[in-house]
Design a protein around this motif. Structure first.
Motif, short mmCIF file in Angstrom:
data_model
loop_
_atom_site.label_atom_id
_atom_site.label_comp_id
_atom_site.label_asym_id
_atom_site.label_seq_id
_atom_site.Cartn_x
_atom_site.Cartn_y
_atom_site.Cartn_z
N VAL A 1 0.86 -1.19 0.00
CA VAL A 1 0.00 0.00 0.00
C VAL A 1 0.90 1.24 0.00
O VAL A 1 1.91 1.28 0.71
CB VAL A 1 -0.90 -0.02 1.26
N CYS A 2 0.54 2.25 -0.79
CA CYS A 2 1.29 3.51 -0.78
C CYS A 2 1.25 4.09 0.63
O CYS A 2 0.19 4.19 1.24
CB CYS A 2 0.68 4.52 -1.76
N GLU A 3 2.41 4.45 1.14
CA GLU A 3 2.48 4.91 2.53
C GLU A 3 2.04 6.37 2.69
O GLU A 3 1.94 6.87 3.80
CB GLU A 3 3.88 4.70 3.09
N TYR A 4 1.73 7.04 1.57
CA TYR A 4 1.22 8.41 1.63
C TYR A 4 -0.30 8.43 1.43
O TYR A 4 -1.03 8.90 2.30
CB TYR A 4 1.92 9.29 0.58
N CYS A 5 -0.77 7.91 0.29
CA CYS A 5 -2.21 8.02 -0.01
C CYS A 5 -2.96 6.71 0.24
O CYS A 5 -4.18 6.67 0.06
CB CYS A 5 -2.43 8.49 -1.44
N ARG A 6 -2.23 5.66 0.63
CA ARG A 6 -2.82 4.37 0.97
C ARG A 6 -3.45 3.63 -0.22
O ARG A 6 -4.27 2.72 -0.03
CB ARG A 6 -3.87 4.53 2.09
N ALA B 1 5.85 4.26 -2.25
CA ALA B 1 4.96 5.32 -2.73
C ALA B 1 4.41 4.94 -4.10
O ALA B 1 5.12 4.38 -4.93
CB ALA B 1 5.71 6.64 -2.83
N CYS B 2 3.14 5.26 -4.32
CA CYS B 2 2.55 5.06 -5.64
C CYS B 2 3.17 6.07 -6.59
O CYS B 2 3.80 7.05 -6.16
CB CYS B 2 1.03 5.20 -5.58
N SER B 3 2.97 5.86 -7.88
CA SER B 3 3.61 6.75 -8.85
C SER B 3 3.06 8.17 -8.76
O SER B 3 3.78 9.13 -9.00
CB SER B 3 3.47 6.20 -10.26
N PHE B 4 1.79 8.32 -8.38
CA PHE B 4 1.21 9.66 -8.24
C PHE B 4 1.93 10.42 -7.12
O PHE B 4 2.39 11.54 -7.31
CB PHE B 4 -0.28 9.60 -7.86
N CYS B 5 2.01 9.81 -5.94
CA CYS B 5 2.64 10.48 -4.80
C CYS B 5 4.11 10.72 -5.08
O CYS B 5 4.64 11.80 -4.80
CB CYS B 5 2.48 9.64 -3.53
N ASN B 6 4.77 9.72 -5.63
CA ASN B 6 6.20 9.83 -5.91
C ASN B 6 6.49 10.98 -6.86
O ASN B 6 7.39 11.79 -6.63
CB ASN B 6 6.69 8.51 -6.49
N GLU C 1 -8.27 12.17 -11.10
CA GLU C 1 -7.90 10.83 -11.58
C GLU C 1 -7.72 9.86 -10.42
O GLU C 1 -8.02 8.68 -10.51
CB GLU C 1 -6.58 10.87 -12.36
N ARG C 2 -7.21 10.41 -9.33
CA ARG C 2 -6.93 9.57 -8.16
C ARG C 2 -8.22 9.26 -7.42
O ARG C 2 -8.40 8.15 -6.91
CB ARG C 2 -5.91 10.28 -7.27
N VAL C 3 -9.11 10.24 -7.36
CA VAL C 3 -10.42 10.01 -6.75
C VAL C 3 -11.18 8.95 -7.55
O VAL C 3 -11.83 8.07 -6.99
CB VAL C 3 -11.20 11.33 -6.64
#
Ligand code: ZN
Length: 136
Positions: A17-22, A55-60, A119-121
């Motif tokens: 799981v992405c540690e920022y946005c989960r 981190a997911c690519s969005f957060c990264n 896009e993330r929502v």
């Protein structure tokens, strides 16, 4: 240098799981998640367990080398959420499929990492429609 054992440890510790946005890695199987430096190398951040996060690519992408951001509420410069030192639920909460910041750190991180980009929502809405709980 980051060896494979260290990468594997970070991935395992994060539980996929992405540690920022989960965001669960399984939700976007085509896009690989990144083992990233919480404090970027250019700021002297070492390649050690305590400075690495999944981190997911969005957060990264949005985080880049940043280590701080402005709290949109107070305009104060504050450190970004630190997955090794900070508890996610102290700083963030879900409001439907949006992530809201509960603290200055949370708000600044949500904004800088564009956590509620449409896009993330949409990805989260699709997850929910498939009956997957939003992690966290
Ligand atoms: Zn993320």
């Amino acid at each position: 240098m980051m060896d494979n054992a260290l990468r594997a440890l970070v991935r395992r510790r994060a539980g996929g799981v992405c540690e920022y946005c989960r965001l669960p890695q399984a939700a976007v199987p085509i896009v690989g998640f990144h083992v990233e430096h919480i404090v970027a190398r250019q700021h002297g951040g070492p390649t050690v367990e305590s400075n690495l996060a999944l981190a997911c690519s969005f957060c990264n992408f949005h985080k880049g080398p940043n280590i701080a951001a402005l709290d949109p509420e107070s305009g104060q410069l504050v450190p970004l959420f630190h997955p090794r030192r900070d508890n996610w639920t102290d700083h963030f909460a879900w409001e439907g499929t949006a992530v809201v910041g509960l603290t200055a750190i949370g708000r600044a991180t949500v904004q800088l990492l564009a956590m509620n980009h449409w896009e993330r929502v949409e990805v989260r809405e699709n997850l929910q429609a498939e009956g997957e709980p939003l992690a966290g």
